[in-house]
Design a protein around this motif. Sequence first.
Motif, PDB file in Angstrom:
ATOM      1  N   ALA A 182       9.101 -13.422  -6.103  1.00  0.00           N
ATOM      2  CA  ALA A 182       8.695 -12.415  -7.170  1.00  0.00           C
ATOM      3  C   ALA A 182       8.270 -12.877  -8.415  1.00  0.00           C
ATOM      4  CB  ALA A 182       9.963 -11.575  -7.692  1.00  0.00           C
ATOM      5  N   ASN A 183       6.990 -13.007  -8.608  1.00  0.00           N
ATOM      6  CA  ASN A 183       6.276 -13.571  -9.571  1.00  0.00           C
ATOM      7  C   ASN A 183       5.140 -12.780 -10.378  1.00  0.00           C
ATOM      8  OD1 ASN A 183       4.385 -14.260  -7.729  1.00  0.00           O
ATOM      9  ND2 ASN A 183       5.200 -16.346  -7.601  1.00  0.00           N
ATOM     10  N   ASP A 184       4.385 -13.231 -11.209  1.00  0.00           N
ATOM     11  CA  ASP A 184       3.012 -12.644 -11.646  1.00  0.00           C
ATOM     12  C   ASP A 184       2.186 -12.421 -10.687  1.00  0.00           C
ATOM     13  OD1 ASP A 184       4.462 -12.490 -14.280  1.00  0.00           O
ATOM     14  OD2 ASP A 184       3.526 -14.152 -15.066  1.00  0.00           O
ATOM     15  N   ARG A 185       1.921 -13.545  -9.820  1.00  0.00           N
ATOM     16  CA  ARG A 185       1.076 -13.425  -8.724  1.00  0.00           C
ATOM     17  C   ARG A 185       1.424 -12.223  -7.931  1.00  0.00           C
ATOM     18  NH1 ARG A 185      -3.770 -13.345  -6.323  1.00  0.00           N
ATOM     19  NH2 ARG A 185      -3.895 -13.953  -4.361  1.00  0.00           N
ATOM     20  N   ALA A 186       2.439 -12.039  -7.534  1.00  0.00           N
ATOM     21  CA  ALA A 186       2.722 -10.823  -6.568  1.00  0.00           C
ATOM     22  C   ALA A 186       2.414  -9.618  -7.286  1.00  0.00           C
ATOM     23  CB  ALA A 186       4.378 -11.025  -6.029  1.00  0.00           C
ATOM     24  N   LYS A 187       2.975  -9.362  -8.494  1.00  0.00           N
ATOM     25  CA  LYS A 187       2.593  -8.312  -9.411  1.00  0.00           C
ATOM     26  C   LYS A 187       1.292  -8.122  -9.467  1.00  0.00           C
ATOM     27  CE  LYS A 187       4.072  -6.046 -13.869  1.00  0.00           C
ATOM     28  NZ  LYS A 187       4.794  -6.177 -15.118  1.00  0.00           N
ATOM     29  N   GLN A 188       0.301  -9.021  -9.693  1.00  0.00           N
ATOM     30  CA  GLN A 188      -0.966  -8.789  -9.928  1.00  0.00           C
ATOM     31  C   GLN A 188      -1.878  -8.194  -8.589  1.00  0.00           C
ATOM     32  OE1 GLN A 188      -2.452 -12.905 -11.164  1.00  0.00           O
ATOM     33  NE2 GLN A 188      -1.550 -12.504 -13.057  1.00  0.00           N
ATOM     34  N   VAL A 189      -1.180  -8.745  -7.525  1.00  0.00           N
ATOM     35  CA  VAL A 189      -1.638  -8.251  -6.242  1.00  0.00           C
ATOM     36  C   VAL A 189      -1.250  -6.855  -5.942  1.00  0.00           C
ATOM     37  CG1 VAL A 189      -1.696  -8.712  -3.690  1.00  0.00           C
ATOM     38  CG2 VAL A 189      -1.793 -10.569  -5.257  1.00  0.00           C
ATOM     39  N   ALA A 190      -0.053  -6.609  -6.341  1.00  0.00           N
ATOM     40  CA  ALA A 190       0.303  -5.185  -6.132  1.00  0.00           C
ATOM     41  C   ALA A 190      -0.453  -4.232  -7.103  1.00  0.00           C
ATOM     42  CB  ALA A 190       1.937  -5.106  -6.444  1.00  0.00           C
ATOM     43  N   GLN A 191      -0.489  -4.554  -8.339  1.00  0.00           N
ATOM     44  CA  GLN A 191      -1.221  -3.930  -9.283  1.00  0.00           C
ATOM     45  C   GLN A 191      -2.944  -3.617  -8.821  1.00  0.00           C
ATOM     46  OE1 GLN A 191       0.041  -2.491 -12.248  1.00  0.00           O
ATOM     47  NE2 GLN A 191      -1.988  -1.205 -11.579  1.00  0.00           N
ATOM     48  N   GLY A 192      -3.303  -4.627  -8.189  1.00  0.00           N
ATOM     49  CA  GLY A 192      -4.898  -4.737  -7.615  1.00  0.00           C
ATOM     50  C   GLY A 192      -4.801  -3.392  -6.599  1.00  0.00           C
ATOM     51  N   ILE A 193      -3.931  -3.161  -5.676  1.00  0.00           N
ATOM     52  CA  ILE A 193      -3.932  -2.322  -4.803  1.00  0.00           C
ATOM     53  C   ILE A 193      -3.641  -0.963  -5.318  1.00  0.00           C
ATOM     54  CG2 ILE A 193      -2.544  -1.727  -2.513  1.00  0.00           C
ATOM     55  CD1 ILE A 193      -2.264  -4.369  -1.931  1.00  0.00           C
ATOM     56  N   ILE A 194      -2.560  -0.744  -6.285  1.00  0.00           N
ATOM     57  CA  ILE A 194      -2.365   0.355  -7.053  1.00  0.00           C
ATOM     58  C   ILE A 194      -3.576   0.819  -7.758  1.00  0.00           C
ATOM     59  CG2 ILE A 194      -0.888   1.485  -9.018  1.00  0.00           C
ATOM     60  CD1 ILE A 194       1.278  -0.488  -8.230  1.00  0.00           C
ATOM     61  N   ASP A 195      -4.269   0.070  -8.390  1.00  0.00           N
ATOM     62  CA  ASP A 195      -5.752   0.497  -8.963  1.00  0.00           C
ATOM     63  C   ASP A 195      -6.430   1.003  -8.139  1.00  0.00           C
ATOM     64  OD1 ASP A 195      -4.382  -0.700 -11.305  1.00  0.00           O
ATOM     65  OD2 ASP A 195      -5.638  -2.308 -11.277  1.00  0.00           O
ATOM     66  N   GLN A 196      -6.490   0.934  -6.752  1.00  0.00           N
ATOM     67  CA  GLN A 196      -7.458   1.887  -5.826  1.00  0.00           C
ATOM     68  C   GLN A 196      -6.952   3.001  -5.347  1.00  0.00           C
ATOM     69  OE1 GLN A 196      -9.100  -1.063  -3.046  1.00  0.00           O
ATOM     70  NE2 GLN A 196      -7.666  -2.728  -3.933  1.00  0.00           N
ATOM     71  N   ASP A 197      -5.656   3.584  -6.329  1.00  0.00           N
ATOM     72  CA  ASP A 197      -5.548   4.891  -6.080  1.00  0.00           C
ATOM     73  C   ASP A 197      -4.485   5.286  -4.880  1.00  0.00           C
ATOM     74  OD1 ASP A 197      -5.213   7.609  -7.028  1.00  0.00           O
ATOM     75  OD2 ASP A 197      -6.810   8.400  -5.554  1.00  0.00           O
ATOM     76  N   VAL A 198      -3.610   4.085  -4.632  1.00  0.00           N
ATOM     77  CA  VAL A 198      -2.853   4.362  -3.374  1.00  0.00           C
ATOM     78  C   VAL A 198      -1.627   4.834  -3.998  1.00  0.00           C
ATOM     79  CG1 VAL A 198      -3.672   2.199  -2.173  1.00  0.00           C
ATOM     80  CG2 VAL A 198      -1.450   2.114  -3.608  1.00  0.00           C
ATOM     81  N   ASP A 199      -0.824   5.794  -3.309  1.00  0.00           N
ATOM     82  CA  ASP A 199       0.461   6.433  -3.546  1.00  0.00           C
ATOM     83  C   ASP A 199       1.655   6.017  -2.817  1.00  0.00           C
ATOM     84  OD1 ASP A 199      -0.439   8.120  -1.787  1.00  0.00           O
ATOM     85  OD2 ASP A 199      -0.207   9.791  -2.835  1.00  0.00           O
TER      86      ASP A 199
END
Length: 367
Positions: free
Chosen positions: A228-245
């Motif tokens: 659980a680190n910044d890299r994992a958060k960045q990957v998650a954010q990149g997917i969230i930014d594509q309008d997934v819910d």
Amino acid sequence: MTISRTKKLVGATAAAGLLVALAGCGSAPEDDTTDTAAEGMSDFKACMVSDEGGFNDKSFNQLGLAGLEQASEELGFEIATTESASASDYEANLDNLVAEGCDFIVSVGFLLSAPTVTAAQANPDVEFAIIDDWADNDFDGETDAPNIKPLVFDTAQAAFLGGYAAASYTESGKVGTFGGAKIPPVTIFMDGFQLGVEYYNEQNDTEVEVVGWDIESQEGQFTEEFAANDRAKQVAQGIIDQDVDVLLPVGGPIYQSAAEAIRDSGGDIALMGVDADVYETDPSVADLLLLSILKGMDVAVYEAAVQAANDEFDVTPFVGTLENDGVGISSFHDFEDMVDPDLAAELEEIRAGIIDGSIDATSPASP
């Protein structure tokens, strides 16, 4: 690297624990022999080595340890655990457990395959089990040592149900997933998830999209580690930014970073857990959890440990499926009133179809 040892006796009202810190890999473990061991199986010791996620990941390693602890509590044998900070610890950790006199050693994870085979071949009198791997590093279809029991899981079957549920729940028409390392025990979840989404689309004439993974190309989004680190958060954010819910992180503690990204986004995004019922293991994210895709590592480890303790060790692989409840899904918990009222019945029908073979939930990584 640390080694902890806990002695749990049948009928005891409390467990005694000892944490031993080693100066470095290869240091000799301290002895922890006490008279109370005679009340239980004092001549048997079961041990476990984690992968780099550690035993406090509230998911993968923690669930495996729970099975070993259950067996210890019931039968009264001593257990020892050693936690790996990185892959470079695996070999030394296994050697330390052998030197400590462990009769049965469980390796938690696919990445420990080669070191486990080496340790098993060098110590034929010690019994081993490994989670998420066949210990077949020469790919000849046979386990590479006669004293290793593989504990493997067809999690694509359970993830299929999770994917169907995610597709039913989404309002944006997009659901996402990402993994830790690109290894079969991770991609099998992602495969099953996509297959379940595709089945929902077929049955309901919809076009829900999966972001972060493609089963055909076997390409997708990964953090390259189980942390659980910044890299994992960045990957998650990149997917969230594509309008997934709906978001499915596959890789032990990386779900914690995904939860942070979800909260930071301020969006109405549901999280999905893997391995354990994360609603129960980590209440801090309970309000986000649609469901968890379950892998019964606790059951598999418990059964293998009981066999070993009773001198009935059987190296026949344990393969967890929907049929034997080795995999499954949790309830919807707080989301119960937010999902389609017909969803539970649909999932039960799909589960029956996967079991009888009329619905194909096969991943390239299926055992």
